[in-house]
Design an enzyme around this catalytic site. Sequence first.
Site, short mmCIF file in Angstrom:
data_model
loop_
_atom_site.label_atom_id
_atom_site.label_comp_id
_atom_site.label_asym_id
_atom_site.label_seq_id
_atom_site.Cartn_x
_atom_site.Cartn_y
_atom_site.Cartn_z
CG HIS B 127 -2.11 -0.92 1.08
ND1 HIS B 127 -3.16 -0.65 0.22
CD2 HIS B 127 -2.40 -2.10 1.68
CE1 HIS B 127 -4.05 -1.64 0.31
NE2 HIS B 127 -3.62 -2.53 1.19
CG ASP B 157 -2.68 5.07 -2.66
OD1 ASP B 157 -3.44 4.84 -1.69
OD2 ASP B 157 -1.94 4.20 -3.17
#
Lengths: 375, 397
Positions: B127, B157
């Site tokens: 992540h 992200d």
Amino acid sequence: MALRGKKVIEFAGLAPAPFAGLVLADSGASVIRVDRPSAKTLDVLCRGKRSVAINSKAHSGRELLKRLISSADVLIDPYRPGVMERLGLGPDVFLGSSGLNQRLVYARIVGFPRTSPYGAMAGHDLNYLAMSGILAMLPGSREKPNFPLNLLADFAGGGMHCATKILLALLERNETNQGQVVDVDMVSGTRYVSASPLIHRSNPATGRFALRRGENLLDGGAPFYNLYVCKDGGLMSLACIEPRFFAVFTEKFLQALPAHFVDSDEWLEFSVHDAHANQKSWNRLKQFLTDGFTLRTRSEWSHIFFGTDACCIPVLTPEEASQEFDMPQIGSSKGKTESCLLNPGQHTKEVLVEEFSLTVSEYESLLKDGVISQC
Amino acid sequence: MALKGIKVIEFAGLAPGPFAGLVLADNGATVIRIDKLSSSSSDVLSRNKRSLAVNPKTSSGLDALKRLITSSDILIDPFRPGVMERLGLGPTVFLGEHGKVGLNSRLIYARIAGFPRNGSHKDMAGHDINYLALSGILSMLPGSHDRPTFPLNLLADFAGGGLLCALGIMLALFQRNVSGCGQVVNVDMVSGVRYVSSYPLIHALNPSTGAFANKRGDNMLDGGAPFYDIYVCKDGACMSVGCLEPQFYKTFLETFTHALPNDFKQRHSWVPDPGAQYDCNTWPKLRTFLQLGFKTLTRDAWTTVFMNTDSCAVPILTPEEASRTHLSGAYEAPLPHPKLSPSEPEDVSPSVKHAKAFLQPGEHTREILREFDFTVDEIQRLIQDAAIEDSNVRSKL
């Protein structure tokens, strides 16, 4: 390279404008940075660019700039509202009905929104972050957030957005044969790149950012999305949000811990597996992980989790990272890229005479008058 | 809108894919999100997108997807390396290879991975915080004495992932106008974050520039300098101070000290010297002076003090305050940015003002299939094969 043959005039400025220019240069455009003569610069985002030094306070300097911009595809203006207009180089001069270059993409980057009460004020990244609303959501201490250098407003919300929209304007120009103005302000740009947390925050029913700062899933509230200090002071990042990844992490983590720790009075009764789903156990889980990680070095933990879906990865220093990865740029990155400090006026003669067809005597005359400089 | 008429197929995934799709949708593209059957979605970046839910593991479902992608311009693949290939939807199917012609040679095939696609971590789950960790930039971010703080999942992200993917897609579209051909756009979030972080990383690797030569937290832009930091006010709310340049620092000091109550000035006779701004020996004393001084007034009082000056001191707004100060779209979503003029309106466009917040998986399955010229019989077949969901189609029939 996608932008081969495109000419960009980038007026020297701080972070966001050079970064937008860098993206265009990395994509093949010919980027000319306009500096003031005898300026000093620490701009490190100058890869693949050239510099001309022109005094815009001199009338002949402004005329020269008009000439350059008239045959450019893109202009990047980093100044506060009104500065370019006062120099006689505003968008109307080029894009107006009798404009000198109706195909010009005129990109302007300011900090505060142009028409807001702050529009004329000086500011920097931290200020734009402050006005955007996202800074108030960032983790930090109990009393204030931490800010991630000048990455969010200057580079993400400023330079990156500017480059992307310049491309969109160029795409539109393919259809319409018209240039346009690209208006970037770093408060709005930061808000846009932060859309997800901001939307969650204003729609608390989603649950993602419903709690106080620092208590949510992605801001340090969750023990399984966090940073942990190892025995040697090195750090591991943990991001096993999904139950199946958490299960992989837990198995390997527990295996690697000495029995005296896992079987201690403090932890014997604690069920690590159950703690993921039960928010009330998160504080205990955070303590367990904090204590556990300090029992081995970063390198040991790295090896333990490598090749698994534990989402547990070491935090590298810039030096370590640059050994693993090339200094990135768009397109292929072969080998290390030299970082340059581009000297103001390094290419004045080359650009003006070879590319913009000034005669040698025009060039020498401007040089003599101090309107331009060549270093 | 620059991307009017451009068709995008976005395979549903976490943050970066949806954000890239959002940028495209906000610029006029038609974006279809492909969801799994019977899934739920927490995606909030679905403004003006539509959803088709289909099972690619059925042969008719796979064929349906191939058909959609064949007549689209852009595909966004958010999966780990190999997933699309195993489904039979890899780039070579559409772009061809080794002289074999593909189904759609104009397709722009955008792939977003976390770790570099050919690196040693390529098959591992991860992540944002993991990609940040490997990039080198996380170790430079301010925080506490023993670790940095991470800014949610914004850097990898969104900045280094979704936004960079959108940029790559624009470049590919631009190149397609010349060459007539599509191509693969490869984004990995470690490299993306490094690219966005070029400035601090280059400085850190070239310490002679001085900009990031000190320990984390002791530099000009990471909280080391008292004149680039956050201060807590009397009411607990905060002001940001960013007066890096001498002329702004001078203005800030003058304005600040002028506003301090008299009893404060009597108790603290030491006043900072504007000429000593960059002398870090004076910084601890300066920081204390500013910390104590800011506590004498509320944030709103300080806001007024510094308004319309070049002090580079502005309040830290909560998200609620910020969205009242700026125009927002439906459900308080930030507006698309930047703006083009003259082709984009100054005001909030209706499609942004009235957009729905959530997109139910499969909500537009029937509508989309009809748009792509699937006959009623073909749709029936898809239902029978459990390639699409009956319930997504039934109520519309």
